[in-house]
Design an enzyme around this catalytic site. Structure first.
Site, mmCIF file in Angstrom:
data_model
loop_
_atom_site.group_PDB
_atom_site.id
_atom_site.type_symbol
_atom_site.label_atom_id
_atom_site.label_comp_id
_atom_site.label_asym_id
_atom_site.label_seq_id
_atom_site.Cartn_x
_atom_site.Cartn_y
_atom_site.Cartn_z
ATOM 1 C CD GLN A 11 -18.871 17.501 8.885
ATOM 2 O OE1 GLN A 11 -18.351 17.161 7.849
ATOM 3 N NE2 GLN A 11 -19.905 16.873 9.379
ATOM 4 C CB SER A 91 -11.388 15.739 8.294
ATOM 5 O OG SER A 91 -12.375 14.843 7.854
ATOM 6 C CG LEU A 92 -14.389 19.261 5.042
ATOM 7 C CD1 LEU A 92 -14.810 19.926 3.746
ATOM 8 C CD2 LEU A 92 -15.524 19.319 6.022
ATOM 9 N NE ARG A 116 -14.266 13.242 2.937
ATOM 10 C CZ ARG A 116 -14.203 13.775 4.147
ATOM 11 N NH1 ARG A 116 -15.067 14.708 4.515
ATOM 12 N NH2 ARG A 116 -13.272 13.370 5.007
ATOM 13 C CG HIS A 201 -11.878 10.549 10.030
ATOM 14 N ND1 HIS A 201 -11.244 10.544 8.804
ATOM 15 C CD2 HIS A 201 -12.418 11.778 10.170
ATOM 16 C CE1 HIS A 201 -11.394 11.737 8.252
ATOM 17 N NE2 HIS A 201 -12.103 12.491 9.042
ATOM 18 C CD GLN A 250 -9.653 12.795 4.454
ATOM 19 O OE1 GLN A 250 -10.805 12.621 4.057
ATOM 20 N NE2 GLN A 250 -9.085 13.968 4.472
#
Length: 315
Positions: A11, A91-92, A116, A201, A250
């Site tokens: 992101q 991340s993603l 998500r 996170h 995660q």
């Protein structure tokens, strides 16, 4: 010749108009965008092409949009016969990495990250969570700052350990604000509040992780055919059950990006190719190790540059 790692952005790398040229000129890329629209049941490709930006920035759109862009560019790399020895995603971006490693189908990846995004939005009402990038401070010093803020009853945690001197903190708005002030007092060079819709996170994301676990249970996750370096452990993994468990963790755990790059360097990787929108990860690789070759591929022109460089190396 050294090894190649494909890196997939997360992101913040999105931009209105990303992938438009690929859809217009590359049949294989156009098909990826069409498949995303079909799986999601709405025109994600329209939002990617035309925005508006506020709409693309909503995390339930941003997340599948970035996976779609990365997998479309992955098709170009496949056509050019460039394949990785390792993959990792920020991340993603880990979902795009799992598609590249054939652990997850593209359709399941966009479906998973769309949910998500929705779950992350729902976990903490807008404005109640925050994130900030802290520059010029060690992990240990910033950890002390967060502990001090937590002892006052607020949430402030390390979220992204990106590269030396660049760490993102996450938590409640109050917690991040207090930690930002305290970090400056204790010698941080700069603290930059991030334009995000939630405290990603951090432990505040646990409710989102629980819901995501239920979605992942519906999907088929296979053993990876290429080692994936996970965000949570910064170690390589190929086992399907472990992959699933780490995707859930995660959501509320720090992204150990600097360690991920160091793990790849230790495995003999000397060429990093960022696959998808933007070049944020290319910059981070250079901050971890200046001598590494790092390229961002997001269209045919940038792909040709990489092909030329790689051919120069192999001859």
């Amino acid at each position: 010749m050294g090894k190649i790692a494909f890196l997939f952005p997360g992101q913040g790398s999105q931009a209105v108009g990303m992938g438009v040229d690929l859809v217009e000129t590359e049949a294989a890329c156009k098909e990826i965008f069409t498949r995303a629209d079909k799986r999601l049941g709405y025109s994600l490709s329209e939002i990617m092409a035309n925005g508006p930006e506020e709409k693309l920035r909503r995390t339930e759109h941003t997340q599948p949009a970035l996976v779609t862009m990365s997998v479309a560019v992955l098709e170009l790399l496949k056509e050019a016969n460039i394949s990785p020895d390792y993959v990792a995603g920020h991340s993603l971006g880990e979902y795009s990495a799992l598609v590249a490693a054939r652990a997850l189908s593209f359709e399941d990846a966009v479906y998973a990250v769309r949910n998500r995004g929705l779950f992350m939005e729902e976990a903490v009402p807008f404005g109640e969570g925050a994130m900030a990038a802290v520059l010029g401070m060690t992990v240990e010093a910033l950890e002390e700052v967060c502990k001090e803020v937590q002892s006052q009853g607020h949430v402030a945690e390390l979220a992204n350990l990106n590269c030396p001197g660049q760490i993102v903190i996450s938590g409640s708005s109050e917690g991040v604000s207090l930690a930002s002030e305290l970090a400056k007092e204790k010698g941080a060079k700069r603290v930059i509040p991030l334009q995000v819709s939630g405290p990603f996170h951090s432990s505040l994301m646990k409710p989102a992780a629980d819901k995501l676990a239920a979605i992942l249970d519906e999907l088929t996750i296979s053993d990876a055919s290429i080692p994936v370096i996970s965000n949570v452990a910064a170690k390589e993994q190929t086992n399907a059950d472990e992959i699933k468990a780490k995707l859930v963790e995660q959501v509320y755990s720090p992204v150990r990006w600097e360690e991920t790059i160091r793990t790849l360097l230790d495995q003999g990787v000397d060429t990093f190719i960022e696959v998808g929108s933007g070049n944020v990860l290319t910059g981070l690789v250079k901050k971890v190790n200046r001598r590494s070759q790092a390229f961002a591929v997001n269209d045919r022109e940038s792909l040709h540059k990489v092909i030329e460089k790689l051919e120069g190396v192999t001859e």
